[in-house]
Design a protein around this motif. Sequence first.
Motif, mmCIF file in Angstrom:
data_model
loop_
_atom_site.group_PDB
_atom_site.id
_atom_site.type_symbol
_atom_site.label_atom_id
_atom_site.label_comp_id
_atom_site.label_asym_id
_atom_site.label_seq_id
_atom_site.Cartn_x
_atom_site.Cartn_y
_atom_site.Cartn_z
ATOM 1 N N ALA A 14 0.826 -1.205 0.000
ATOM 2 C CA ALA A 14 0.000 0.000 0.000
ATOM 3 C C ALA A 14 0.862 1.257 0.000
ATOM 4 O O ALA A 14 0.525 2.249 -0.660
ATOM 5 N N LEU A 15 1.957 1.238 0.747
ATOM 6 C CA LEU A 15 2.875 2.378 0.721
ATOM 7 C C LEU A 15 3.540 2.517 -0.641
ATOM 8 O O LEU A 15 3.503 3.581 -1.264
ATOM 9 N N LEU A 16 4.135 1.438 -1.110
ATOM 10 C CA LEU A 16 4.986 1.521 -2.292
ATOM 11 C C LEU A 16 4.210 1.877 -3.555
ATOM 12 O O LEU A 16 4.718 2.609 -4.415
ATOM 13 N N LEU A 75 13.203 5.456 2.180
ATOM 14 C CA LEU A 75 12.077 5.184 3.075
ATOM 15 C C LEU A 75 12.496 5.287 4.530
ATOM 16 O O LEU A 75 13.593 4.864 4.899
ATOM 17 N N LEU A 76 11.597 5.813 5.349
ATOM 18 C CA LEU A 76 11.772 5.833 6.797
ATOM 19 C C LEU A 76 10.811 4.825 7.407
ATOM 20 O O LEU A 76 9.595 4.957 7.264
ATOM 21 N N ASP A 77 11.359 3.802 8.073
ATOM 22 C CA ASP A 77 10.538 2.836 8.811
ATOM 23 C C ASP A 77 10.404 3.378 10.229
ATOM 24 O O ASP A 77 11.290 3.208 11.071
ATOM 25 N N PHE A 78 9.293 4.065 10.477
ATOM 26 C CA PHE A 78 9.055 4.785 11.728
ATOM 27 C C PHE A 78 8.474 3.819 12.762
ATOM 28 O O PHE A 78 7.374 3.304 12.600
ATOM 29 N N GLY A 79 9.258 3.553 13.813
ATOM 30 C CA GLY A 79 8.870 2.501 14.745
ATOM 31 C C GLY A 79 9.250 1.155 14.161
ATOM 32 O O GLY A 79 8.446 0.234 14.087
ATOM 33 N N PHE A 101 12.633 11.901 2.602
ATOM 34 C CA PHE A 101 12.086 10.588 2.309
ATOM 35 C C PHE A 101 10.974 10.633 1.263
ATOM 36 O O PHE A 101 10.139 11.534 1.244
ATOM 37 N N ASP A 102 10.971 9.595 0.420
ATOM 38 C CA ASP A 102 9.856 9.394 -0.511
ATOM 39 C C ASP A 102 8.648 8.808 0.210
ATOM 40 O O ASP A 102 7.507 9.027 -0.209
ATOM 41 N N GLY A 103 8.892 8.032 1.251
ATOM 42 C CA GLY A 103 7.803 7.409 1.992
ATOM 43 C C GLY A 103 8.161 7.193 3.443
ATOM 44 O O GLY A 103 9.331 6.998 3.783
ATOM 45 N N VAL A 104 7.142 7.251 4.297
ATOM 46 C CA VAL A 104 7.280 6.919 5.711
ATOM 47 C C VAL A 104 6.335 5.759 6.005
ATOM 48 O O VAL A 104 5.137 5.830 5.706
#
Length: 208
Positions: free
Chosen positions: A41-43, A54-58, A111-114
């Motif tokens: 869903a993100l990508l 990408l930032l993997d938050f948590g 970042f392009d995505g979090v």
Amino acid sequence: MKLSADDLAQIAALTLEHYNQCAEDFRAGTRDHDVSQNIAALLRHIEAEPPFTLLDFGCGPGRDLKVFTGLGHVAIGLDGSLRFAEMARADSGCEVWQQDFLKLDLPAERFDGVFANAALFHVPGQELPRVLRQLHATLKPGGVLFSSNPRGHNQEGWNAERYGAYHDLPSWRRYLTAAGFQELEHYYRPAGLPREQQPWLASVWRKL
């Protein structure tokens, strides 16, 4: 009731201590969780040219960092737990930042995505607008934020040794829209079950 600075410090300290203490059990218990639906869903909504940053938050122990890098993207992890940060670095080989969610220091438009999978619900409601603005600022123009949280009826408080805030969809939409995001999609998990058996609310947002 407004939480004081001391209240917020205690929330962060006790919640992180819980994760530090149970880090090995947490890794074992979540190692095989299938979150491929969330990663996809993100990508699929990122409009930049791959590889994405990408930032993997948590990020926890680093399970999803390995997936992102395996897909050819550049992934950086962030977690408040010292033990999780250590595990994630060792297991994924990725750069991992140890940062309290309530004391973030993020680069602008990096970042392009979090990917915030099972993370943002630990942020008290009064602090959530600020944290979302910080995530908005660290995204590139048009970047994408994915979040998945256990849903509820807009209550928050302690669940054993962890603090959590449990939003419904209308409330979550208000927070994200106010922070400068546009909704792209939402769904409930696990897929294919009656709604009352889907405790997770997943949503995807674009930075305006």
